[in-house]
Write a protein that holds these residues in place. Structure first.
Motif, short mmCIF file in Angstrom:
data_model
loop_
_atom_site.label_atom_id
_atom_site.label_comp_id
_atom_site.label_asym_id
_atom_site.label_seq_id
_atom_site.Cartn_x
_atom_site.Cartn_y
_atom_site.Cartn_z
N LEU A 164 -5.13 -29.39 42.21
CA LEU A 164 -6.25 -30.29 42.54
C LEU A 164 -6.12 -30.85 43.95
N ASN A 165 -4.90 -31.11 44.39
CA ASN A 165 -4.69 -31.64 45.75
C ASN A 165 -4.98 -30.59 46.82
N HIS A 166 -5.00 -29.32 46.42
CA HIS A 166 -5.26 -28.23 47.37
C HIS A 166 -6.61 -27.55 47.10
N LEU A 167 -7.48 -28.23 46.37
CA LEU A 167 -8.71 -27.58 45.91
C LEU A 167 -9.62 -27.16 47.06
N ASP A 168 -9.52 -27.81 48.19
CA ASP A 168 -10.35 -27.42 49.33
C ASP A 168 -9.99 -26.04 49.87
N TYR A 169 -8.80 -25.55 49.51
CA TYR A 169 -8.38 -24.22 49.96
C TYR A 169 -8.69 -23.14 48.92
N VAL A 170 -9.18 -23.58 47.76
CA VAL A 170 -9.66 -22.64 46.73
C VAL A 170 -11.13 -22.42 47.06
N ASN A 171 -11.38 -21.58 48.06
CA ASN A 171 -12.66 -21.63 48.75
C ASN A 171 -13.38 -20.29 48.86
N ASN A 172 -13.29 -19.50 47.83
CA ASN A 172 -14.22 -18.38 47.66
C ASN A 172 -14.25 -18.05 46.18
N TRP A 173 -15.27 -17.31 45.75
CA TRP A 173 -15.49 -17.15 44.31
C TRP A 173 -14.32 -16.48 43.60
N ASP A 174 -13.66 -15.53 44.26
CA ASP A 174 -12.56 -14.84 43.58
C ASP A 174 -11.33 -15.74 43.45
N ILE A 175 -11.13 -16.61 44.43
CA ILE A 175 -10.00 -17.54 44.37
C ILE A 175 -10.24 -18.58 43.28
N VAL A 176 -11.49 -19.05 43.18
CA VAL A 176 -11.88 -19.96 42.10
C VAL A 176 -11.70 -19.29 40.74
N ASP A 177 -12.31 -18.11 40.61
CA ASP A 177 -12.39 -17.46 39.30
C ASP A 177 -11.05 -16.95 38.80
N SER A 178 -10.10 -16.74 39.70
CA SER A 178 -8.78 -16.25 39.31
C SER A 178 -7.83 -17.37 38.90
N SER A 179 -8.26 -18.61 39.06
CA SER A 179 -7.30 -19.70 38.88
C SER A 179 -7.77 -20.85 38.01
N CYS A 180 -9.01 -21.32 38.17
CA CYS A 180 -9.35 -22.62 37.58
C CYS A 180 -9.29 -22.62 36.06
N TYR A 181 -9.86 -21.61 35.41
CA TYR A 181 -9.87 -21.64 33.95
C TYR A 181 -8.49 -21.34 33.35
N LYS A 182 -7.60 -20.78 34.17
CA LYS A 182 -6.25 -20.48 33.70
C LYS A 182 -5.28 -21.65 33.90
N ILE A 183 -5.66 -22.57 34.78
CA ILE A 183 -4.82 -23.75 35.04
C ILE A 183 -5.45 -25.00 34.44
N LEU A 184 -6.64 -25.35 34.90
CA LEU A 184 -7.30 -26.56 34.42
C LEU A 184 -7.73 -26.43 32.97
N GLY A 185 -8.16 -25.22 32.57
CA GLY A 185 -8.63 -25.03 31.21
C GLY A 185 -7.59 -25.40 30.16
N PRO A 186 -6.43 -24.73 30.17
CA PRO A 186 -5.40 -25.07 29.18
C PRO A 186 -4.93 -26.53 29.28
N TYR A 187 -4.85 -27.03 30.51
CA TYR A 187 -4.36 -28.39 30.70
C TYR A 187 -5.30 -29.43 30.08
N LEU A 188 -6.61 -29.18 30.18
CA LEU A 188 -7.59 -30.16 29.74
C LEU A 188 -7.99 -30.02 28.27
N VAL A 189 -7.43 -29.07 27.58
CA VAL A 189 -7.82 -28.83 26.19
C VAL A 189 -7.76 -30.10 25.35
N ASP A 190 -6.71 -30.87 25.48
CA ASP A 190 -6.54 -32.07 24.67
C ASP A 190 -6.64 -33.34 25.50
N LYS A 191 -7.37 -33.27 26.63
CA LYS A 191 -7.48 -34.43 27.53
C LYS A 191 -8.93 -34.73 27.88
N ASP A 192 -9.15 -35.89 28.46
CA ASP A 192 -10.46 -36.26 28.96
C ASP A 192 -10.89 -35.27 30.04
N ARG A 193 -12.11 -34.77 29.94
CA ARG A 193 -12.59 -33.76 30.88
C ARG A 193 -13.55 -34.31 31.93
#
Length: 234
Positions: free
Chosen positions: A103-132
């Protein structure tokens, strides 16, 4: 293992023909969404091979340097390393550290493939049982890639039969002015339909007449032809 070491490995795989093609593919020409991005011409399979080789041996400090690099492949490789670190680590505190780093480096996740290769694999599992709320905060920013992160992260929830946030974020982003968000919304609706066809139909029946055409086409891509034409014609 340093960021410089990994960049050296990537440069050894550089392909001049691909380096010339990628700026067109990733829309990095003047006036396009990826304007100014630079490419080495390294394929994703080649990057993944490097990731498996180095992910254990690079610190977050060095990974930060790699993620801030001007070359697209360096940033993609960095998030692929982060994903693998996250997946292999079962310690809750250390996982949170990796999420915070992302999250602190999110400004460098800056094209669709970089987004799509990472966010649901990191934030998804982490937020399963947390406030979204985080995802809604990202959706309401004026940053294209943050908004795509919000939408694509819900893929993890969808795969587990949880559609609430995907549908809510789809409504928030439905009339966005960029086709990369239209595609993200349509893709997530299609994924919902793969799990529960009726839930997708219920959403479409409310919105299909006003939603962007690109989002609609993505959402109904796998429909039987009569049903697909039903939505397109109306």
């Amino acid at each position: 293992m340093t960021a410089h070491d990994i960049l050296t490995l990537l440069k050894a795989k550089s392909n001049p023909e691909k380096a010339a093609f990628f700026p067109r593919f990733f829309k990095s020409l003047p006036g396009e969404y990826g304007e100014g991005d630079r490419f080495l011409g390294v394929t994703v399979p080649e990057q993944r091979a490097i990731v498996k080789q180095v992910y254990k041996d690079i610190s977050l400090n060095e990974l930060s340097k790699l993620l801030k690099n001007e070359f697209h492949e360096a940033r993609l490789t960095a998030v692929l390393i982060l994903v693998l670190k996250f997946e292999k680590n079962k310690n809750a505190e250390e996982r949170k550290e990796l999420v915070d780093f992302y999250l602190n480096h999110l400004d460098y996740v800056n094209n669709w493939d970089i987004v799509d290769s990472s966010c649901y694999k990191i934030l998804g599992p982490y937020l399963v049982d947390k406030d979204r709320k985080l995802l809604y905060d990202l959706a309401y920013t004026d940053k294209l890639w943050h908004q795509r992160v919000a939408m694509i992260t819900t893929l993890h929830f969808i795969k587990n039969g949880d559609f609430k946030d995907a549908l809510a974020l789809a409504e928030i982003l439905l009339h966005h002015d960029h086709d990369l968000i239209h595609k993200a919304v349509g893709w997530m609706l299609r994924e919902i339909g793969n799990k529960n066809h009726q839930v997708e139909l219920d959403f479409l029946d409310i919105h299909y007449q006003t939603m962007p055409r690109t989002a609609l086409r993505y959402a109904i891509e796998k429909f039987e032809e009569p049903l697909r034409k039903h939505y397109l014609k109306k």
